[in-house]
Design a protein around this motif. Structure first.
Motif, mmCIF file in Angstrom:
data_model
loop_
_atom_site.group_PDB
_atom_site.id
_atom_site.type_symbol
_atom_site.label_atom_id
_atom_site.label_comp_id
_atom_site.label_asym_id
_atom_site.label_seq_id
_atom_site.Cartn_x
_atom_site.Cartn_y
_atom_site.Cartn_z
ATOM 1 N N ALA A 9 0.851 -1.180 0.000
ATOM 2 C CA ALA A 9 0.000 0.000 0.000
ATOM 3 C C ALA A 9 0.895 1.241 0.000
ATOM 4 N N LEU A 10 0.315 2.373 -0.377
ATOM 5 C CA LEU A 10 1.101 3.598 -0.503
ATOM 6 C C LEU A 10 1.837 3.942 0.792
ATOM 7 N N TYR A 11 1.129 3.955 1.921
ATOM 8 C CA TYR A 11 1.775 4.373 3.164
ATOM 9 C C TYR A 11 2.849 3.380 3.585
ATOM 10 N N ASP A 12 2.650 2.101 3.265
ATOM 11 C CA ASP A 12 3.697 1.115 3.521
ATOM 12 C C ASP A 12 4.932 1.444 2.686
ATOM 13 N N LEU A 13 4.739 1.770 1.417
ATOM 14 C CA LEU A 13 5.869 2.118 0.552
ATOM 15 C C LEU A 13 6.627 3.329 1.103
ATOM 16 N N THR A 43 12.864 -6.078 -4.011
ATOM 17 C CA THR A 43 11.589 -5.438 -4.309
ATOM 18 C C THR A 43 10.989 -4.842 -3.045
ATOM 19 N N ALA A 44 10.080 -3.901 -3.243
ATOM 20 C CA ALA A 44 9.398 -3.298 -2.088
ATOM 21 C C ALA A 44 8.628 -4.369 -1.319
ATOM 22 N N GLY A 45 8.046 -5.339 -2.047
ATOM 23 C CA GLY A 45 7.300 -6.406 -1.386
ATOM 24 C C GLY A 45 8.177 -7.264 -0.496
ATOM 25 N N LYS A 46 9.365 -7.602 -0.980
ATOM 26 C CA LYS A 46 10.281 -8.426 -0.177
ATOM 27 C C LYS A 46 10.841 -7.623 0.992
ATOM 28 N N TYR A 47 11.158 -6.362 0.742
ATOM 29 C CA TYR A 47 11.703 -5.511 1.803
ATOM 30 C C TYR A 47 10.679 -5.335 2.931
ATOM 31 N N MET A 48 9.417 -5.276 2.543
ATOM 32 C CA MET A 48 8.334 -5.140 3.516
ATOM 33 C C MET A 48 8.291 -6.343 4.455
ATOM 34 N N LYS A 49 8.604 -7.527 3.916
ATOM 35 C CA LYS A 49 8.610 -8.738 4.743
ATOM 36 C C LYS A 49 9.876 -8.842 5.584
ATOM 37 N N ALA A 50 10.953 -8.198 5.118
ATOM 38 C CA ALA A 50 12.259 -8.413 5.744
ATOM 39 C C ALA A 50 12.557 -7.494 6.915
ATOM 40 N N VAL A 51 11.920 -6.326 6.968
ATOM 41 C CA VAL A 51 12.296 -5.334 7.986
ATOM 42 C C VAL A 51 11.090 -4.943 8.847
ATOM 43 N N ASP A 52 11.385 -4.424 10.014
ATOM 44 C CA ASP A 52 10.350 -3.877 10.892
ATOM 45 C C ASP A 52 10.325 -2.366 10.693
ATOM 46 N N TYR A 53 9.384 -1.909 9.913
ATOM 47 C CA TYR A 53 9.361 -0.510 9.518
ATOM 48 C C TYR A 53 8.229 0.285 10.167
#
Length: 583
Positions: free
Chosen positions: A77-81, A284-294
């Motif tokens: 989602a936008l805010y996640d990005l 990718t943004a999708g993989k990075y989203m799974k890899a880090v605590d943001y």
């Protein structure tokens, strides 16, 4: 008969075995998903942001990607990005961002938010490399913020200015002997123009011209700053059609050079100190989203409620704002003592006036208990603005489309079409003169027309009253900036319809200040759908995806407009006058 029974039973048995096997396969896949380890970022990582992906307010579920190690393919989602880019800024493992900017599937305000996040990322002395074979204006308005922007030597950059085109159906309706019976309040409320005109009215042309000029001015200003050029020069490039080839784009300073994809990747290797034969660690943004605590953590909670799509009565569908569903969400946040403030994020061109009133009421009740801040996305117009008008504070991007304070409804008279074109006639009985007032099989009577127009005028007065009360303005002033007229965010601030220019981050920070909290986390709504819901939802969306592919984007847009028209009949609509498509 015996052979038929054997075949039937064998087929039935095969179907049962397949169903059971598929069920356990899905359960197994879901289990493996739940137990899968976090992916790692690795060293010398390059975060990939692809503007061809549509970054919606609410992420689109992709169950197939979820099953097949799909973190690579998930579009956040936008805010996640935006939060991922901010996290990458301070992540030593991420050395830069590779921005794919050939085209841009996102709206103006979304693009502006991404552009601002990329500029902030660069401030940490990290690089952003932008590339596209052919770079559209939509891609360029975000890509020009990059440290370096390149295009294919045989490609180019689209630089011709903005244009919008509206579809008018009056001639078609006349040929079909269909009479649109239209009722509206506000001279700029041009949503019904396609049915009553063959071209834009003077009022609509005026507001559309000012809207286009405002969006274009923002493009010129941002490009001038990024490319060290002046706006007059950039405007001349478009007027004289000087950017005709990739070489022209370099000659006139719009891009830094002409490179093929492999050459761009060689430059990324050089910037990261990688060898010629080393593989670039693209993430990718999708993989990075799974890899880090943001996501922010803390004791108190701020609710962020995402409202995207048409505003409709009832529960609504996945990409709509149903009055019942969102009333429940706001009420849930209002009654939760741990939630200290509410941020309501709107990306909607409006819809049902009654549904807007229902959600407005619940937000007003919430405001009496805790701070309510509204954040606008690409569009927050008409019914979308109705939802927001009583908030403690409203944030919009420079390029947000907002305003459109006005109301309309439409009831087609299809008697001629049915009778003369199809040979169909209608007859029946009724217990009172107006029992069949909303039928499309005959024209409205004069008294019925007066009733509908009075209803529209009354709804418009209520709309203006809500805005006047919430924004602390006079009804006369609201009417002067209303009348269905649309504005861009920066102008809306000047008019007092919006408080500040800023994105969701600024809205959340404002909510925290008003709630007097510093240690907080976000509670985001609606909740993410479960695995089974995603599978069933994917099945529902498949026909729409096939239709979209068959018709193409332009054809699908026309189909959607016709489909929406069905929901306009007889109901007061607080809806944006047109769907903004800029070329």
């Amino acid at each position: 008969m015996s052979s038929f029974l054997k075949i039937f039973l064998a087929s039935l048995l095969a179907l049962i075995v397949f169903t059971v096997a598929a069920f356990f396969l899905l359960v197994g896949m879901a289990g493996s998903l739940a137990s899968s380890e976090k992916p790692t970022v690795g060293g010398k990582a390059i975060l990939v942001v692809n503007l061809e992906d549509e970054f919606k307010e609410i992420a689109e579920d992709n169950p197939i990607a979820e099953i097949t190690a799909g973190e690579e393919n998930q579009t956040p989602a936008l805010y996640d990005l935006l939060r991922l880019i901010r996290h990458a800024k301070s992540d030593s493992a991420v050395k830069g961002i590779y921005l794919r900017c050939g085209s841009n599937a996102n709206g103006f305000a979304t693009g502006e938010a991404i552009r601002e996040a990329l500029a902030d990322f660069k401030s940490a002395n990290k690089f952003v490399i932008a590339y596209g074979d052919v770079i559209t204006q939509g891609g360029y308005r975000v890509g020009n913020v990059a440290s370096k922007i390149y295009c294919n030597p045989k490609g180019g950059v689209d630089w011709k200015g903005y244009a919008m085109q509206l579809l008018f159906l009056k001639g078609t309706l006349e040929k079909l002997d269909i009479q649109p019976q239209i009722f509206y309040a506000g001279k700029f409320k041009s949503a019904t123009e396609p049915f009553r005109e063959t071209k834009m009215t003077d009022a609509n042309r005026q507001q559309s011209t000012e809207l286009m000029n405002g969006l274009y001015e923002q493009l010129l200003l941002q490009t001038a700053e990024a490319r060290k050029l002046d706006t007059a020069t950039l405007h001349r490039y478009a007027n004289e059609n000087l950017i005709r080839s990739a070489n022209d784009a370099v000659k006139y300073g719009l891009v830094d050079g002409l490179k093929y994809d492999d050459e761009v990747k060689d430059e990324i290797k050089q910037r990261t100190g990688s060898g010629k034969y080393d593989k670039i660690n693209f993430i990718t943004a999708g993989k990075y989203m799974k890899a880090v605590d943001y996501k922010k953590s803390g004791k108190s909670k701020i609710a962020v409620i995402y409202a995207q799509g048409d505003i409709i009565d009832g529960k609504g569908e996945k990409e709509s704002i149903g009055s019942e569903s969102y009333r429940t969400l706001v009420r849930k946040a209002r009654l939760d003592k741990d939630i200290k403030a509410i941020v309501f994020r709107i990306n909607s061109g409006g819809g049902s006036a009654l549904a807007s009133e229902v959600i407005w009421r619940e937000l007003t009740l919430a405001k009496a208990d805790k701070p309510v801040i509204v954040s606008f996305g690409d569009v927050a117009a008409s019914g979308g603005y109705y939802l927001a008008c009583n908030a403690d504070s409203i944030f919009a991007e420079h390029n947000t489309i907002t305003g459109s304070i006005g109301v309309f409804t439409l009831i087609p008279n299809m008697q001629g079409f049915f009778n003369k074109k199809l040979g169909v006639t209608f007859d029946g009985v009724k217990t009172s003169p107006d029992a069949d007032a909303m039928t499309v099989s005959k024209p409205l009577t004069e008294s019925q027309k007066r009733f509908l127009q009075n209803d529209i005028d009354s709804t418009y007065h209520t709309f203006k009253s809500r805005v006047a009360e919430g924004r602390k303005l006079s009804i006369e002033y609201v009417d002067s900036v209303g009348q269905g007229r649309v504005w861009i965010g920066s102008k809306a601030v000047e008019l007092g319809l919006v408080d500040r220019i800023g994105g969701l981050d600024q809205a959340v920070a404002c909510a925290a200040r008003m709630a007097k909290i510093t240690d907080y986390r976000l509670r985001e709504y609606p909740d993410k759908r479960g695995f089974l819901d995603m599978i069933l939802g994917s099945k529902e969306q498949a026909p729409q995806a096939a239709l979209r592919q068959e018709l193409g984007e332009d054809g699908y847009r026309v189909y959607q407009q016709i489909k929406k028209t069905k929901n306009l009949s007889g109901k007061a609509q607080a809806r944006m006058p047109f769907e903004l498509v800029v070329e």
